[in-house]
Design an enzyme around this catalytic site. Structure first.
Site, PDB file in Angstrom:
ATOM      1  CB  CYS A   1      29.003   3.235 -74.962  1.00 42.37           C
ATOM      2  SG  CYS A   1      27.965   4.409 -74.107  1.00 42.37           S
TER       3      CYS A   1
ATOM      4  NE  ARG B   1      34.253   2.437 -65.196  1.00 40.37           N
ATOM      5  CZ  ARG B   1      34.920   1.949 -64.152  1.00 40.37           C
ATOM      6  NH1 ARG B   1      35.278   0.679 -64.109  1.00 40.37           N
ATOM      7  NH2 ARG B   1      35.236   2.739 -63.137  1.00 40.37           N
ATOM      8  CD  GLU B   2      24.323   2.338 -68.915  1.00 38.63           C
ATOM      9  OE1 GLU B   2      24.318   2.658 -70.104  1.00 38.63           O
ATOM     10  OE2 GLU B   2      23.495   1.534 -68.423  1.00 38.63           O
TER      11      GLU B   2
ATOM     12  CG  LEU C   1      43.242  -7.365 -69.999  1.00 34.96           C
ATOM     13  CD1 LEU C   1      44.661  -7.519 -69.469  1.00 34.96           C
ATOM     14  CD2 LEU C   1      43.182  -7.731 -71.487  1.00 34.96           C
TER      15      LEU C   1
ATOM     16  CE  LYS D   1      13.685   9.957 -69.606  1.00 30.56           C
ATOM     17  NZ  LYS D   1      14.879   9.924 -70.498  1.00 30.56           N
TER      18      LYS D   1
ATOM     19  CE  LYS E   1      25.929   5.339 -78.567  1.00 36.10           C
ATOM     20  NZ  LYS E   1      26.762   6.545 -78.703  1.00 36.10           N
TER      21      LYS E   1
ATOM     22  CG  ASN F   1      33.581   4.369 -75.446  1.00 40.16           C
ATOM     23  OD1 ASN F   1      34.216   4.448 -74.385  1.00 40.16           O
ATOM     24  ND2 ASN F   1      32.299   4.658 -75.521  1.00 40.16           N
TER      25      ASN F   1
ATOM     26  CB  THR G   1      29.222   9.448 -77.951  1.00 41.37           C
ATOM     27  OG1 THR G   1      29.525   9.280 -76.565  1.00 41.37           O
ATOM     28  CG2 THR G   1      30.347   8.877 -78.793  1.00 41.37           C
TER      29      THR G   1
ATOM     30  CG  PHE H   1      35.902   9.489 -70.755  1.00 43.82           C
ATOM     31  CD1 PHE H   1      36.204  10.832 -70.578  1.00 43.82           C
ATOM     32  CD2 PHE H   1      36.157   8.911 -71.997  1.00 43.82           C
ATOM     33  CE1 PHE H   1      36.779  11.581 -71.604  1.00 43.82           C
ATOM     34  CE2 PHE H   1      36.724   9.656 -73.031  1.00 43.82           C
ATOM     35  CZ  PHE H   1      37.027  10.995 -72.837  1.00 43.82           C
TER      36      PHE H   1
HETATM   37  C1  UDX Z   1      31.567   2.187 -71.487  1.00 45.43           C
HETATM   38  C2  UDX Z   1      32.913   2.830 -71.200  1.00 45.43           C
HETATM   39  O1  UDX Z   1      33.600   2.060 -70.216  1.00 45.43           O
HETATM   40  C3  UDX Z   1      32.713   4.249 -70.666  1.00 45.43           C
HETATM   41  O2  UDX Z   1      33.975   4.864 -70.461  1.00 45.43           O
HETATM   42  C4  UDX Z   1      31.924   5.043 -71.701  1.00 45.43           C
HETATM   43  O3  UDX Z   1      31.707   6.364 -71.261  1.00 45.43           O
HETATM   44  C5  UDX Z   1      30.599   4.359 -71.958  1.00 45.43           C
HETATM   45  O4  UDX Z   1      30.816   3.009 -72.399  1.00 45.43           O
HETATM   46  P1  UDX Z   1      29.631   1.000 -70.156  1.00 45.43           P
HETATM   47  O5  UDX Z   1      29.202   0.592 -71.522  1.00 45.43           O
HETATM   48  O6  UDX Z   1      28.653   1.620 -69.234  1.00 45.43           O
HETATM   49  O7  UDX Z   1      30.874   2.075 -70.276  1.00 45.43           O
HETATM   50  O8  UDX Z   1      30.193  -0.273 -69.392  1.00 45.43           O
HETATM   51  P2  UDX Z   1      31.583  -1.050 -69.362  1.00 45.43           P
HETATM   52  O9  UDX Z   1      31.857  -1.340 -67.960  1.00 45.43           O
HETATM   53  O10 UDX Z   1      32.605  -0.359 -70.164  1.00 45.43           O
HETATM   54  O11 UDX Z   1      31.204  -2.459 -70.085  1.00 45.43           O
HETATM   55  C6  UDX Z   1      30.877  -2.461 -71.458  1.00 45.43           C
HETATM   56  C7  UDX Z   1      30.706  -3.938 -71.887  1.00 45.43           C
HETATM   57  O12 UDX Z   1      31.974  -4.609 -71.861  1.00 45.43           O
HETATM   58  C8  UDX Z   1      29.783  -4.738 -70.949  1.00 45.43           C
HETATM   59  O13 UDX Z   1      29.006  -5.638 -71.716  1.00 45.43           O
HETATM   60  C9  UDX Z   1      30.762  -5.505 -70.064  1.00 45.43           C
HETATM   61  O14 UDX Z   1      30.219  -6.718 -69.574  1.00 45.43           O
HETATM   62  C10 UDX Z   1      31.894  -5.779 -71.044  1.00 45.43           C
HETATM   63  N1  UDX Z   1      33.196  -5.968 -70.396  1.00 45.43           N
HETATM   64  C11 UDX Z   1      33.763  -4.932 -69.718  1.00 45.43           C
HETATM   65  C12 UDX Z   1      33.840  -7.196 -70.525  1.00 45.43           C
HETATM   66  O15 UDX Z   1      33.315  -8.136 -71.135  1.00 45.43           O
HETATM   67  N2  UDX Z   1      35.068  -7.350 -69.956  1.00 45.43           N
HETATM   68  C13 UDX Z   1      35.677  -6.347 -69.259  1.00 45.43           C
HETATM   69  O16 UDX Z   1      36.777  -6.564 -68.758  1.00 45.43           O
HETATM   70  C14 UDX Z   1      35.001  -5.102 -69.129  1.00 45.43           C
END
Ligand code: UDX
Length: 451
Positions: free
Chosen positions: A264, A155-156, A254, A35, A267, A212, A123, A153
């Site tokens: 995240c 989001r990927e 929503l 890596k 977990k 989260n 985390t 915080f």
């Molecule tokens: C999340 C948190 O948003 C972020 O703040 C934290 O630091 C890491 O975890 P992430 O997991 O990367 O980020 O993605 P996120 O966009 O939050 O989506 C998480 C899951 O929820 C995904 O499976 C997504 O499809 C789902 N989701 C999200 C929904 O089903 N509906 C929504 O409205 C939003």
């Protein structure tokens, strides 16, 4: 400032690149030589929109470098951030596995020079910061470091934007000295008006878990509302819109779907529930969210089978989208990992495509799967199509043409990418989440009864 980050994963790498972009001198450390070699060539091992360009820019500016030599990197740092993984420990009811965090603390301790702030970015359960401090003091009694908590915080898929325009920066510290150093670190953001919240260690650690877990709860809630809407003939998208117009609820998170995934939410909800349980607080709400979500993901395959009038044996089904959400290559806890094996067990021939997730998915999904070169390839001669991830390229596909290539015009859209009327006009049998036409009641969510 001179910053060293331990761990070049989704969080550590994005954090390091962004802090270099803010003007700091950043050294990212990892124990994975492959890596580090890849990163030193300017290649990112993860897919995150915009990351490659920002890496290249900051490496060329001499503000960002990668190394295996943790001791050297720590000895030069004003701030050392621990950003290693804290995966759920399956053998321990989902409790966070902190072995990598404690190993990093043990490795950091001997290399610390005068007054370094050791920050936990990963985390971690409440109380971990104090454990890190005692590990460092035990390993290197001469050290005079401060420990801090600085949860992310991100989001990927939008991690760089989330870092550069944070709703808030949270720092948990024990002493003013540490607070001043971290305030300097984030000054390029706070002087743009972004908020910084200072708390004690435990409170900062709790803010991350609570945030989260609340977001996961919000998603589980709208998914359950979708189940009800399907049965009473309401439109969950409109329900979400009407709810979100209330400032106390807010319109974000929503969007109904197959259940939340990622590294995240599942977990962190489990780790927080376990932490509560260990402290004699029964996390009834968290447990129901966790169980509901697992049950929802598991019920998606049954929806597909029901849409195919119950018999899928020998059918060719196109699965569009494998990653846990769009704009990432990450497969962790993705709904596809529950849907595809269940359909294969029922005799379905799977043809699947994902813009970024194929390589990671091939490591996780075994068996006789056709890994298609495009969405259209997967759809050709398909008896049905399941949309699992909300990639923009699926929205932009020529569905009139796809309809001609499919064997049956049947779509089960788990992300509500389209308006039902539009798809009906194109001649599709189109089922989605929380909207008419609904699939029969029998396949509604069968949540795993709370253990
Ligand atoms: C999340 C948190 O948003 C972020 O703040 C934290 O630091 C890491 O975890 P992430 O997991 O990367 O980020 O993605 P996120 O966009 O939050 O989506 C998480 C899951 O929820 C995904 O499976 C997504 O499809 C789902 N989701 C999200 C929904 O089903 N509906 C929504 O409205 C939003």
């Amino acid at each position: 400032m001179n910053l060293t980050i331990i761990g070049c994963g989704y969080v550590g790498l994005v954090t390091g690149v962004c802090l270099a972009e803010l003007g700091h001198i950043v050294t990212c450390v990892d124990h994975n030589a492959e890596k580090i070699a890849m990163l030193s060539l300017g290649k990112s091992p993860i897919y995150e929109p915009g990351l490659d360009a920002l890496m290249e820019k900051n490496m060329s500016a001499g503000r960002l470098r990668f190394t295996l030599n943790l001791a050297q990197a720590v000895s030069e740092a004003d701030v050392v951030m621990i950003a290693v993984g804290t995966p759920p420990d399956a053998a321990n009811k989902g409790k966070a596995d902190l072995s990598a965090v404690f190993k990093a603390a043990q490795s950091i301790a001997p290399a610390l020079r005068a007054h370094t702030v050791v920050v936990t970015k990963s985390t971690v359960p409440v109380g971990t910061g104090k454990q890190i401090k005692s590990i460092i003091e035990r390993t290197n009694p001469q050290s005079t470091c401060d420990v801090a908590s600085n949860p992310e915080f991100l989001r990927e898929g939008s991690a760089i934007a989330d870092f550069m325009s944070p709703d808030r920066i949270v720092i948990g510290v024990e002493r003013d000295a540490a607070a001043h150093i971290l305030a300097d670190l984030y000054h390029p953001l706070t002087n743009q008006g972004f908020a910084l919240l200072r708390t004690d260690l435990e409170t900062a650690e709790m803010i991350k878990y609570a945030s989260n877990s609340f977001l996961a709860t919000k998603i589980a809630f709208i998914n359950e509302m979708a189940d009800i809407c399907e049965q009473v003939g309401a439109n969950v998208e409109q329900v979400a819109k009407g709810m979100g117009m209330d400032a106390r609820i807010g319109e974000k998170f929503l969007q109904p779907g197959p259940g939340f995934g990622g590294s995240c939410f599942p977990k962190d909800a489990m780790a927080l529930a376990q932490l509560a349980h260990e402290n004699n607080v029964e996390p009834a709400i968290l447990n129901s969210v966790i169980h509901y979500n697992l049950g929802r993901r598991a019920s998606m395959a049954a929806r597909v089978m029901d849409a195919c009038a119950g018999s899928v044996q020998g059918k060719n089904i196109a699965v569009l989208g494998l990653t846990f959400k769009a704009n990432t290559d990450d497969m962790r806890e993705s709904a596809s990992l529950a849907i595809i094996p269940a359909l294969m067990a029922a005799g379905v021939h799977i043809h699947t495509y994902d813009p970024q997730g194929m390589a990671n998915a091939k490591e996780l999904l075994k068996g006789d799967i056709i890994w298609s070169a495009s969405a259209l390839d997967a759809l050709t001669k398909a008896d049905a199509c399941v949309i699992v991830t909300e990639w923009q390229e699926f929205r932009e596909l020529d569905w009139a043409h796809a309809r001609e290539q499919m064997h049956q015009p049947l779509i089960i859209d788990l992300r509500n990418l389209f308006a039902p009327d539009d798809m009906a006009k194109l001649g599709f049998d189109y089922y989605s989440i929380g909207r008419k036409p609904a699939l029969r009641q029998a396949v509604q969510n069968k949540t795993i009864s709370a253990a």
